[in-house]
Design an enzyme around this catalytic site. Structure first.
Site, mmCIF file in Angstrom:
data_model
loop_
_atom_site.group_PDB
_atom_site.id
_atom_site.type_symbol
_atom_site.label_atom_id
_atom_site.label_comp_id
_atom_site.label_asym_id
_atom_site.label_seq_id
_atom_site.Cartn_x
_atom_site.Cartn_y
_atom_site.Cartn_z
ATOM 1 N N THR A 111 -68.864 -32.960 134.809
ATOM 2 C CA THR A 111 -68.396 -31.657 135.298
ATOM 3 C C THR A 111 -66.869 -31.691 135.342
ATOM 4 O O THR A 111 -66.244 -32.671 134.958
ATOM 5 C CB THR A 111 -68.966 -31.354 136.703
ATOM 6 O OG1 THR A 111 -68.452 -32.302 137.637
ATOM 7 C CG2 THR A 111 -70.489 -31.410 136.703
ATOM 8 N N LYS A 148 -62.541 -38.080 136.118
ATOM 9 C CA LYS A 148 -61.602 -39.000 136.756
ATOM 10 C C LYS A 148 -61.645 -38.934 138.276
ATOM 11 O O LYS A 148 -61.292 -39.902 138.954
ATOM 12 C CB LYS A 148 -60.177 -38.674 136.285
ATOM 13 C CG LYS A 148 -59.948 -39.015 134.845
ATOM 14 C CD LYS A 148 -59.179 -37.960 134.077
ATOM 15 C CE LYS A 148 -60.070 -36.921 133.465
ATOM 16 N NZ LYS A 148 -59.390 -35.968 132.579
ATOM 17 N N GLU A 199 -65.764 -45.787 131.534
ATOM 18 C CA GLU A 199 -64.773 -46.105 130.498
ATOM 19 C C GLU A 199 -63.969 -44.870 130.087
ATOM 20 O O GLU A 199 -62.763 -44.928 129.864
ATOM 21 C CB GLU A 199 -65.486 -46.686 129.264
ATOM 22 C CG GLU A 199 -64.554 -47.067 128.136
ATOM 23 C CD GLU A 199 -63.593 -48.195 128.496
ATOM 24 O OE1 GLU A 199 -64.074 -49.293 128.798
ATOM 25 O OE2 GLU A 199 -62.363 -47.956 128.478
ATOM 26 N N LYS A 254 -55.350 -41.141 136.449
ATOM 27 C CA LYS A 254 -55.561 -42.283 135.544
ATOM 28 C C LYS A 254 -54.722 -43.489 135.973
ATOM 29 O O LYS A 254 -55.173 -44.636 135.865
ATOM 30 C CB LYS A 254 -55.230 -41.867 134.103
ATOM 31 C CG LYS A 254 -56.249 -40.870 133.553
ATOM 32 C CD LYS A 254 -55.767 -40.197 132.282
ATOM 33 C CE LYS A 254 -56.818 -39.263 131.709
ATOM 34 N NZ LYS A 254 -56.303 -38.379 130.651
HETATM 35 N N1 LIG Z 1 -62.408 -33.246 126.913
HETATM 36 C C1 LIG Z 1 -61.775 -34.414 126.931
HETATM 37 O O1 LIG Z 1 -61.035 -34.766 126.000
HETATM 38 C C2 LIG Z 1 -61.954 -35.336 128.074
HETATM 39 C C3 LIG Z 1 -62.566 -34.941 129.237
HETATM 40 N N2 LIG Z 1 -62.685 -35.800 130.295
HETATM 41 C C4 LIG Z 1 -63.366 -35.361 131.512
HETATM 42 O O2 LIG Z 1 -64.759 -35.193 131.212
HETATM 43 C C5 LIG Z 1 -65.300 -34.117 131.993
HETATM 44 C C6 LIG Z 1 -65.944 -33.103 131.056
HETATM 45 O O3 LIG Z 1 -64.972 -32.651 130.152
HETATM 46 P P1 LIG Z 1 -65.288 -31.434 129.169
HETATM 47 O O4 LIG Z 1 -66.687 -31.512 128.712
HETATM 48 O O5 LIG Z 1 -64.182 -31.399 128.206
HETATM 49 O O6 LIG Z 1 -65.140 -30.224 130.181
HETATM 50 P P2 LIG Z 1 -65.722 -28.744 130.025
HETATM 51 O O7 LIG Z 1 -64.885 -27.882 130.886
HETATM 52 O O8 LIG Z 1 -65.919 -28.409 128.600
HETATM 53 O O9 LIG Z 1 -67.191 -28.887 130.646
HETATM 54 C C7 LIG Z 1 -67.456 -29.054 131.991
HETATM 55 C C8 LIG Z 1 -68.820 -28.451 132.227
HETATM 56 O O10 LIG Z 1 -69.190 -28.748 133.567
HETATM 57 C C9 LIG Z 1 -69.813 -27.595 134.114
HETATM 58 N N3 LIG Z 1 -69.639 -27.651 135.554
HETATM 59 C C10 LIG Z 1 -68.481 -27.591 136.241
HETATM 60 N N4 LIG Z 1 -68.715 -27.707 137.563
HETATM 61 C C11 LIG Z 1 -70.052 -27.853 137.700
HETATM 62 C C12 LIG Z 1 -70.917 -28.004 138.796
HETATM 63 N N5 LIG Z 1 -70.469 -28.024 140.048
HETATM 64 N N6 LIG Z 1 -72.242 -28.119 138.569
HETATM 65 C C13 LIG Z 1 -72.731 -28.073 137.308
HETATM 66 N N7 LIG Z 1 -71.962 -27.920 136.228
HETATM 67 C C14 LIG Z 1 -70.636 -27.815 136.421
HETATM 68 C C15 LIG Z 1 -69.103 -26.410 133.474
HETATM 69 O O11 LIG Z 1 -69.917 -25.259 133.504
HETATM 70 C C16 LIG Z 1 -68.854 -26.938 132.060
HETATM 71 O O12 LIG Z 1 -69.911 -26.605 131.182
HETATM 72 C C17 LIG Z 1 -64.134 -33.545 132.794
HETATM 73 O O13 LIG Z 1 -64.174 -34.111 134.084
HETATM 74 C C18 LIG Z 1 -62.885 -34.028 132.047
HETATM 75 O O14 LIG Z 1 -61.793 -34.235 132.903
HETATM 76 C C19 LIG Z 1 -62.269 -37.101 130.220
HETATM 77 C C20 LIG Z 1 -61.677 -37.572 129.076
HETATM 78 C C21 LIG Z 1 -61.411 -36.710 127.936
HETATM 79 N N1 LIG Z 2 -57.234 -33.386 129.505
HETATM 80 C C1 LIG Z 2 -57.229 -34.794 129.294
HETATM 81 C C2 LIG Z 2 -58.564 -35.230 128.778
HETATM 82 C C3 LIG Z 2 -58.806 -36.645 128.997
HETATM 83 O O1 LIG Z 2 -58.767 -37.151 130.102
HETATM 84 C C4 LIG Z 2 -56.162 -35.171 128.280
HETATM 85 O O2 LIG Z 2 -55.620 -34.273 127.644
HETATM 86 O O3 LIG Z 2 -55.858 -36.371 128.159
#
Ligand SMILES: NC(=O)C1=CN([C@@H]2O[C@H](COP(=O)(O)OP(=O)(O)OC[C@H]3O[C@@H](n4cnc5c(N)ncnc54)[C@H](O)[C@@H]3O)[C@@H](O)[C@H]2O)C=CC1
Ligand SMILES: N[C@@H](CC=O)C(=O)O
Length: 349
Positions: free
Chosen positions: A98, A127, A151, A226
């Protein structure tokens, strides 16, 4: 056949990329890894919840139209019943993906706690829980004989944490310094090409790099989390976010970029933590105009890099994707492989 059953909490870019990988490459993965992956629960703010003990049809879920929910599906509801799903799913591994909440980590901290308390291992790319409640959650995992793996919480799928903890075991790490945010690094690069910060952020959002609220990327709180994770995991710092001074790239102007280039420098958002003379750890996040001779000056786009200062090897640097849906889904997969290596498969038929 050995198998892991998975519950996906949050079904955004990263979790969808994992589901697509299982749908498209599931048979190959089973052959290569020695276990099958099956998704048995999904819950998301926008879609609602779905629990199917004998496996969800991922093709059908991935084909849903914007605005569709799980209402009317067998095992589905329109409401996201996160806590119920986490506690009652037949999954042995819960994937928490999420939104990252940089203030208190919620509701992800509660999601992870509920999963671990109910005897499920957790992998997360979020994170918040790792930086803000990592010690507590690791203790709960140990008490319950399960694993808490994260990771992807630092540098996406590029193996930084496991590399430092496992491969560098025996070395003393004295400092960590790096480019830890793909979005801000991409934005700075686009600004060097003449784009505005706002347009570059919009591009990073479209490419799946940015946080749901990209302020976290631009104002440095994503890197702050991070740095806390790296400092706690690798330097034993016992820190929280308020211990890390933070300044993001919002104040870096087009004129600053031109002026730095004229001096043979490039702006980079640097996160760092080092052991100080009094035995503690000092940590910061700040934009720095690096000389081109600095190896971090050449790290472009969503690529990140982390340098470890060690006693026996000197500087060791790991570089790779720091953001991206598929790249981050790989982090989840690598955690699942680590859980399997520790605990074995939950289902052996
Ligand atoms: N996109 C990236 O490059 C990276 C993302 N992350 C982390 O991974 C996680 C997911 O990232 P993404 O998929 O890109 O984000 P995203 O914004 O595309 O997806 C998050 C999803 O979680 C759902 N959500 C949010 N709060 C919720 C809740 N309380 N209950 C149920 N569903 C909920 C949203 O509806 C959404 O579909 C985030 O925490 C982000 O910080 C970490 C490393 C890289
Ligand atoms: N929003 C973050 C996603 C990974 O943590 C980034 O841009 O590095």
């Amino acid at each position: 056949m050995n198998r892991h059953d998975i519950a996906l909490i949050g079904f955004g870019g990263v979790a969808r990329a994992l589901a697509e990988t299982i749908r498209d490459r599931g048979a190959d993965l089973t052959r290569e890894l020695g276990f099958e992956l099956r998704v048995v629960a999904i819950t998301d703010l926008r879609l609602g919840s779905l629990m199917v003990a004998d496996g969800i049809d991922l093709g059908a879920v991935l084909d849903m139209e914007p605005g569709d929910t799980f209402a009317g599906w067998h095992g589905g509801t329109a409401a996201p019943q996160n806590d119920y799903v986490i506690r009652n799913t037949t999954a042995d591994i819960v994937v928490e993906a999420t939104f990252t909440n940089p203030v208190d980590g919620e509701p992800a901290v509660s999601h992870v706690r509920a999963a671990l308390e109910s005897g499920k291992s957790v992998t997360t790319t979020n994170k918040g829980p790792v930086a803000l409640a990592g010690a507590e959650l690791n203790r709960i995992a140990e008490e319950n004989g399960v694993r808490f793996e994260y990771e992807g919480s630092v540098v996406s799928g590029t193996p930084v944490l496991r590399f430092a903890e496992k491969t560098l075991a025996g070395l003393r790490i004295n400092a960590v310094r790096g480019i830890l945010n793909g979005t801000s690094n991409y934005v700075l690069g686009q600004m060097e090409l003449g784009m505005t910060l706002e347009d570059a952020v919009a591009e990073a959002q479209g490419l799946g790099y940015a946080e749901a609220d990209p302020t976290a990327d631009i104002e440095g709180s994503d890197v702050q989390l991070k740095v806390v994770i790296l400092a706690n995991e690798l330097l034993g710092a016992g820190m929280t976010t308020t211990d890390v001074q933070r300044r993001g790239i919002a104040g870096v102007t087009a004129a600053d970029i031109v002026e730095a280039a004229a001096r043979g420098r490039r702006w980079k958002l640097i996160g760092s933590a080092f052991r100080n003379a009094s035995g503690g750890v000092t940590a910061a996040v700040e934009p720095v105009a690096l000389p081109l001779s600095d190896p971090l000056a050449g790290i472009n786009g969503p690529t990140n890099a982390v340098s470890f200062e060690t006693d026996m090897l000197g500087t060791v640097t790991v570089s790779g994707p720091g953001a991206g849906r598929v790249e981050t889904a790989f982090a989840l997969l690598s955690d699942i492989v680590a859980i399997d290596a520790q605990l074995g498969a939950a289902v052996t038929a």
